[in-house]
Design an enzyme around this catalytic site. Sequence first.
Site, mmCIF file in Angstrom:
data_model
loop_
_atom_site.group_PDB
_atom_site.id
_atom_site.type_symbol
_atom_site.label_atom_id
_atom_site.label_comp_id
_atom_site.label_asym_id
_atom_site.label_seq_id
_atom_site.Cartn_x
_atom_site.Cartn_y
_atom_site.Cartn_z
ATOM 1 N N ARG A 49 0.839 -1.194 0.000
ATOM 2 C CA ARG A 49 0.000 0.000 0.000
ATOM 3 C C ARG A 49 0.869 1.237 0.000
ATOM 4 O O ARG A 49 1.968 1.223 0.545
ATOM 5 C CB ARG A 49 -0.858 0.057 1.270
ATOM 6 C CG ARG A 49 -1.693 -1.147 1.501
ATOM 7 C CD ARG A 49 -2.270 -1.068 2.915
ATOM 8 N NE ARG A 49 -2.842 -2.352 3.296
ATOM 9 C CZ ARG A 49 -3.355 -2.615 4.500
ATOM 10 N NH1 ARG A 49 -3.358 -1.665 5.423
ATOM 11 N NH2 ARG A 49 -3.857 -3.783 4.760
ATOM 12 N N ASP A 51 0.281 5.369 1.148
ATOM 13 C CA ASP A 51 -0.686 6.226 1.843
ATOM 14 C C ASP A 51 -1.253 7.325 0.952
ATOM 15 O O ASP A 51 -0.711 7.610 -0.112
ATOM 16 C CB ASP A 51 0.018 6.908 3.032
ATOM 17 C CG ASP A 51 0.192 5.962 4.191
ATOM 18 O OD1 ASP A 51 -0.526 4.948 4.242
ATOM 19 O OD2 ASP A 51 1.049 6.245 5.045
ATOM 20 N N TYR A 111 12.315 3.714 -2.008
ATOM 21 C CA TYR A 111 11.512 4.925 -1.867
ATOM 22 C C TYR A 111 12.427 6.138 -1.934
ATOM 23 O O TYR A 111 13.572 6.085 -1.499
ATOM 24 C CB TYR A 111 10.815 4.963 -0.505
ATOM 25 C CG TYR A 111 9.535 4.166 -0.416
ATOM 26 C CD1 TYR A 111 8.326 4.720 -0.796
ATOM 27 C CD2 TYR A 111 9.539 2.861 0.091
ATOM 28 C CE1 TYR A 111 7.141 4.001 -0.688
ATOM 29 C CE2 TYR A 111 8.356 2.131 0.203
ATOM 30 C CZ TYR A 111 7.159 2.719 -0.190
ATOM 31 O OH TYR A 111 5.993 2.015 -0.091
ATOM 32 N N ARG A 200 9.080 8.182 6.044
ATOM 33 C CA ARG A 200 8.755 9.560 6.404
ATOM 34 C C ARG A 200 9.327 9.924 7.776
ATOM 35 O O ARG A 200 9.754 11.067 7.998
ATOM 36 C CB ARG A 200 7.242 9.776 6.359
ATOM 37 C CG ARG A 200 6.710 9.736 4.930
ATOM 38 C CD ARG A 200 5.210 9.468 4.855
ATOM 39 N NE ARG A 200 4.456 10.528 5.508
ATOM 40 C CZ ARG A 200 3.114 10.514 5.604
ATOM 41 N NH1 ARG A 200 2.405 9.504 5.093
ATOM 42 N NH2 ARG A 200 2.498 11.499 6.198
#
Lengths: 258, 258
Positions: A49, A51, A111, A200
């Site tokens: 997934r 966000d 990422y 993050r």
Amino acid sequence: MNIALLISYDGTHFSGWQIQKNGRTVQGTLEEALHRAFGIRVRVTGSGRTDAGVHAAGQVCNFPFGESVKIAPEKIADALNALLPADVKVLASAPVADSFDACRSAKKKTYRYAVYFSRREHPLLERYAARFGAVPDFTAMRQCADLLEGEHDFSAFSATGSSVKTTVRTVYSIGLTPRLGGRGVDVDVCGSGFLYNMVRIMAGALLDCGTGKLSLSAVREALAAGDRERLGKTMPAKGLTLLSVQYDPPLFAGEYRE
Amino acid sequence: MNIALLISYDGTHFSGWQIQKNGRTVQGTLEEALHRAFGIRVRVTGSGRTDAGVHAAGQVCNFPFGESVKIAPEKIADALNALLPADVKVLASAPVADSFDACRSAKKKTYRYAVYFSRREHPLLERYAARFGAVPDFTAMRQCADLLEGEHDFSAFSATGSSVKTTVRTVYSIGLTPRLGGRGVDVDVCGSGFLYNMVRIMAGALLDCGTGKLSLSAVREALAAGDRERLGKTMPAKGLTLLSVQYDPPLFAGEYRE
């Protein structure tokens, strides 16, 4: 036939990857396009997934494609793109082994967290990067990155409330690439998998180390204690982009390079 | 007091710079913010107009600021930013000589035309770049760029119907920077001034030379004949960004670097 897709999306106007009753999702948009294009109702499995607000340059997903539909697998991308909105597109489509599962077969993910340093907002940078009000020291950021590379229990780098079997993950590399003539940085994190909000929170800790707000020993202690509270805030979703998902054997290798 | 602003905007949802009766414009948005912030109704002078959909990283403008308004000039940026929408922001504000006119005082301007090479749309690249379906040869593009640098009558590189005193302009440099691992190019054009659509037509000609669709001699002849028809299509607005405007003495030097 099992079909894999390489897809890219601008997460700005999506409520994330996972389908939900209310809210526009990437998974739901893809499943709707598959229905309209081929008359099939299938579940699309993503590598994971993302966000709400998170972007993807090279997300991978797969779905079962009926044998009765007559189209060359590589043309599925174009058929879907004709129906998909501008903010999610298929970059490539290919047949894969029946055993392939975009999530379970994934070996590594990369990422990128993009940041620009400015006291004021820059409209052309805001969409795909987060603004940071100070210019961090790259050497201090690198030392923090060195600390986080490797296999660790990353529970300190996970949003509270997430339930997973284990919070141990391996971070293979953290790349820090200066951008905008030193007025920004791309933080590229390659790992075996990621906890909820992990990149993050890592980006925030790296930047706070860069300004001296957070010490290396504080990061080391937070990591050892699994204490989320000792680290800084979770950086905003918009700076995060899923760059690529790696499989063995490679899938869509070379289809996308940043 | 004469105040200059360094501003940046995402042109996607603007009908260009110049104020008009119907349509959301950058100039109109700035003038409205000045009215709301300081109660003044003034004309904002830009370094030049940008078309609908064209972006700016470093546009410069100026306006007369009443002596009665008490605010430090460098704080005008923040006061305006509090009222401006997310797609246009002031990066810096400063007092300038009464004789300064953002348009007439401009010595050079640098535009960037960004292109990515792909058969399929990439959602994360579409907003600030144009898609080109082939991979052009950089050597051929460079040869075309060499041809266009210097002082020329650029009427072949101007949209028909535009009326200007002279169509002679000096292009100081055309930089070709590979992007995306060779899957894109930034075309940076620095010149004394630009005709209507000039950079967008140049970008198209450079790319067509890169694929062999246009020969160097055809470009040379079009330039000599002032014949717009011999060149390819005008590239879309969204790939174009006004990077910076140069003044003598320098204004806002170092405030923005790409």
